[in-house]
Scaffold this motif. Sequence first.
Motif, PDB file in Angstrom:
ATOM      1  N   GLU A   1       0.823  -1.209   0.000  1.00 31.81           N
ATOM      2  CA  GLU A   1       0.000   0.000   0.000  1.00 31.81           C
ATOM      3  C   GLU A   1       0.854   1.255   0.000  1.00 31.81           C
ATOM      4  OE1 GLU A   1      -4.074  -0.020   0.832  1.00 31.81           O
ATOM      5  OE2 GLU A   1      -3.143  -1.086  -0.836  1.00 31.81           O
ATOM      6  N   ARG A   2       1.855   1.265   0.881  1.00 31.61           N
ATOM      7  CA  ARG A   2       2.719   2.454   0.951  1.00 31.61           C
ATOM      8  C   ARG A   2       3.979   2.132   1.738  1.00 31.61           C
ATOM      9  NH1 ARG A   2       2.808   5.922   5.389  1.00 31.61           N
ATOM     10  NH2 ARG A   2       1.679   5.182   7.221  1.00 31.61           N
ATOM     11  N   LEU A   3       4.980   2.987   1.594  1.00 29.05           N
ATOM     12  CA  LEU A   3       6.192   2.925   2.393  1.00 29.05           C
ATOM     13  C   LEU A   3       6.123   4.029   3.443  1.00 29.05           C
ATOM     14  CD1 LEU A   3       8.876   2.374  -0.393  1.00 29.05           C
ATOM     15  CD2 LEU A   3       7.540   0.669   0.847  1.00 29.05           C
ATOM     16  N   THR A   4       6.601   3.757   4.633  1.00 28.60           N
ATOM     17  CA  THR A   4       6.571   4.759   5.692  1.00 28.60           C
ATOM     18  C   THR A   4       7.843   5.607   5.643  1.00 28.60           C
ATOM     19  OG1 THR A   4       7.705   3.428   7.369  1.00 28.60           O
ATOM     20  CG2 THR A   4       5.331   3.075   7.113  1.00 28.60           C
ATOM     21  N   PRO A   5       7.811   6.798   6.226  1.00 27.22           N
ATOM     22  CA  PRO A   5       9.014   7.646   6.242  1.00 27.22           C
ATOM     23  C   PRO A   5      10.194   6.982   6.940  1.00 27.22           C
ATOM     24  CG  PRO A   5       7.068   8.928   6.816  1.00 27.22           C
ATOM     25  CD  PRO A   5       6.635   7.491   6.786  1.00 27.22           C
TER      26      PRO A   5
ATOM     27  N   GLY B   1      11.000   3.875   6.657  1.00 28.51           N
ATOM     28  CA  GLY B   1      11.541   2.783   5.854  1.00 28.51           C
ATOM     29  C   GLY B   1      10.785   1.481   5.951  1.00 28.51           C
ATOM     30  N   GLY B   2       9.661   1.477   6.672  1.00 25.76           N
ATOM     31  CA  GLY B   2       8.824   0.286   6.747  1.00 25.76           C
ATOM     32  C   GLY B   2       7.859   0.247   5.578  1.00 25.76           C
ATOM     33  N   LEU B   3       7.103  -0.843   5.499  1.00 23.02           N
ATOM     34  CA  LEU B   3       6.091  -0.896   4.454  1.00 23.02           C
ATOM     35  C   LEU B   3       4.795  -1.458   4.992  1.00 23.02           C
ATOM     36  CD1 LEU B   3       6.789  -3.786   1.927  1.00 23.02           C
ATOM     37  CD2 LEU B   3       8.109  -3.507   4.003  1.00 23.02           C
ATOM     38  N   VAL B   4       3.698  -0.972   4.413  1.00 24.34           N
ATOM     39  CA  VAL B   4       2.349  -1.349   4.808  1.00 24.34           C
ATOM     40  C   VAL B   4       1.721  -2.134   3.667  1.00 24.34           C
ATOM     41  CG1 VAL B   4       0.073  -0.497   5.480  1.00 24.34           C
ATOM     42  CG2 VAL B   4       2.139   0.699   6.265  1.00 24.34           C
ATOM     43  N   LEU B   5       1.224  -3.335   3.984  1.00 27.17           N
ATOM     44  CA  LEU B   5       0.531  -4.155   3.004  1.00 27.17           C
ATOM     45  C   LEU B   5      -0.979  -3.989   3.162  1.00 27.17           C
ATOM     46  CD1 LEU B   5       2.580  -7.473   3.425  1.00 27.17           C
ATOM     47  CD2 LEU B   5       3.012  -5.585   1.839  1.00 27.17           C
ATOM     48  N   ASP B   6      -1.730  -4.381   2.137  1.00 30.68           N
ATOM     49  CA  ASP B   6      -3.182  -4.318   2.279  1.00 30.68           C
ATOM     50  C   ASP B   6      -3.703  -5.413   3.206  1.00 30.68           C
ATOM     51  OD1 ASP B   6      -2.628  -6.398   0.518  1.00 30.68           O
ATOM     52  OD2 ASP B   6      -4.335  -5.989  -0.788  1.00 30.68           O
ATOM     53  N   ALA B   7      -2.936  -6.521   3.341  1.00 32.30           N
ATOM     54  CA  ALA B   7      -3.313  -7.635   4.215  1.00 32.30           C
ATOM     55  C   ALA B   7      -2.039  -8.237   4.787  1.00 32.30           C
ATOM     56  CB  ALA B   7      -4.096  -8.684   3.429  1.00 32.30           C
ATOM     57  N   SER B   8      -1.978  -8.395   6.101  1.00 36.36           N
ATOM     58  CA  SER B   8      -0.737  -8.840   6.741  1.00 36.36           C
ATOM     59  C   SER B   8      -0.871 -10.218   7.355  1.00 36.36           C
ATOM     60  CB  SER B   8      -0.311  -7.850   7.832  1.00 36.36           C
ATOM     61  OG  SER B   8       0.858  -8.304   8.484  1.00 36.36           O
ATOM     62  N   LEU B   9       0.032 -11.112   6.942  1.00 36.52           N
ATOM     63  CA  LEU B   9       0.188 -12.413   7.570  1.00 36.52           C
ATOM     64  C   LEU B   9       0.993 -12.274   8.855  1.00 36.52           C
ATOM     65  CD1 LEU B   9      -0.524 -15.373   6.687  1.00 36.52           C
ATOM     66  CD2 LEU B   9       1.768 -15.502   5.727  1.00 36.52           C
TER      67      LEU B   9
ATOM     68  N   THR C   1       3.359  -2.905  -5.606  1.00 32.65           N
ATOM     69  CA  THR C   1       3.941  -4.205  -5.957  1.00 32.65           C
ATOM     70  C   THR C   1       3.125  -5.340  -5.342  1.00 32.65           C
ATOM     71  OG1 THR C   1       6.164  -3.225  -5.979  1.00 32.65           O
ATOM     72  CG2 THR C   1       6.030  -5.620  -5.845  1.00 32.65           C
ATOM     73  N   GLU C   2       2.864  -6.366  -6.127  1.00 28.40           N
ATOM     74  CA  GLU C   2       2.223  -7.582  -5.633  1.00 28.40           C
ATOM     75  C   GLU C   2       3.315  -8.491  -5.076  1.00 28.40           C
ATOM     76  OE1 GLU C   2      -1.039  -8.091  -5.593  1.00 28.40           O
ATOM     77  OE2 GLU C   2      -1.577  -6.267  -6.709  1.00 28.40           O
ATOM     78  N   VAL C   3       3.163  -8.916  -3.831  1.00 29.68           N
ATOM     79  CA  VAL C   3       4.201  -9.704  -3.163  1.00 29.68           C
ATOM     80  C   VAL C   3       3.605 -10.990  -2.590  1.00 29.68           C
ATOM     81  CG1 VAL C   3       5.551  -7.652  -2.558  1.00 29.68           C
ATOM     82  CG2 VAL C   3       3.863  -8.543  -0.936  1.00 29.68           C
TER      83      VAL C   3
END
Length: 239
Positions: A20-24, A26-34, A84-86
């Motif tokens: 969904e986005r990268l945080t300031p 350096g982390g990243l947010v997914l639409d769904a988290s395992l 990106t699809e991961v």
Amino acid sequence: MTRQLYHEDAYARTAPARVERLTPEGGLVLDASLFYPTGGGQPGDSGHLAWPGGRMAVATTVKGAAGEIVLVPAEGETPPPAGTEVEQTLDWDRRHAHMRVHTALHLLSVVLPLPVTGGAIGAEKGRLDFDMPEAPEDKAALEADLNALVARDLPVSEDWITDAELAADPGLVKTMSVAPPTGAGHVRLIRIGDGGEQVDLQPCGGTHVRRTGEIGRLRLGKIEKKGRQNRRVTVHLEE
């Protein structure tokens, strides 16, 4: 708000997602988290993400703002760009150990029915701090009672109640130091046993095994004095 796949199926080891986005930071947010984010004494999950032409190790997972879950890349890793699809893959052995220890600590609060003032979960052991002025007289009997609950192979399930229902039944909350997560309108409960076999019911946002038999044999470690009223009780996975 990130979809919490770890609540939908705590045994899922892989799952697709979109960045969904990268945080300031350096982390990243997914639409769904395992990946389970650090909270309630349970460490954040680790593992890795993969996408066409790339891979990133996940060092840990934390809670972000407004219900977001933030994956923290391992040092030196480069996250994929937004959109990106991961494919997510958990460090399953570590997560499963956390699930076993977390459920074991719920059982510890059954055999020691005292207010809980703190706690922490690891991959090999966990501990609860109790409002307990004096140490238990018979540690061996306590350990036997704990392992008897494991051996009963009781089912572990979840239920949901409203914030108002929890407020009307404050006895469900065992922890004095950490308030259950409220504000979303509903609260997750973890139930051990069912019907006349129920031994525990309390608010919890963590991940758990399906049955107590999956925990395996437990060993009680040190019972340490932590202040005038507090005792710290450590539980170790034996297998």
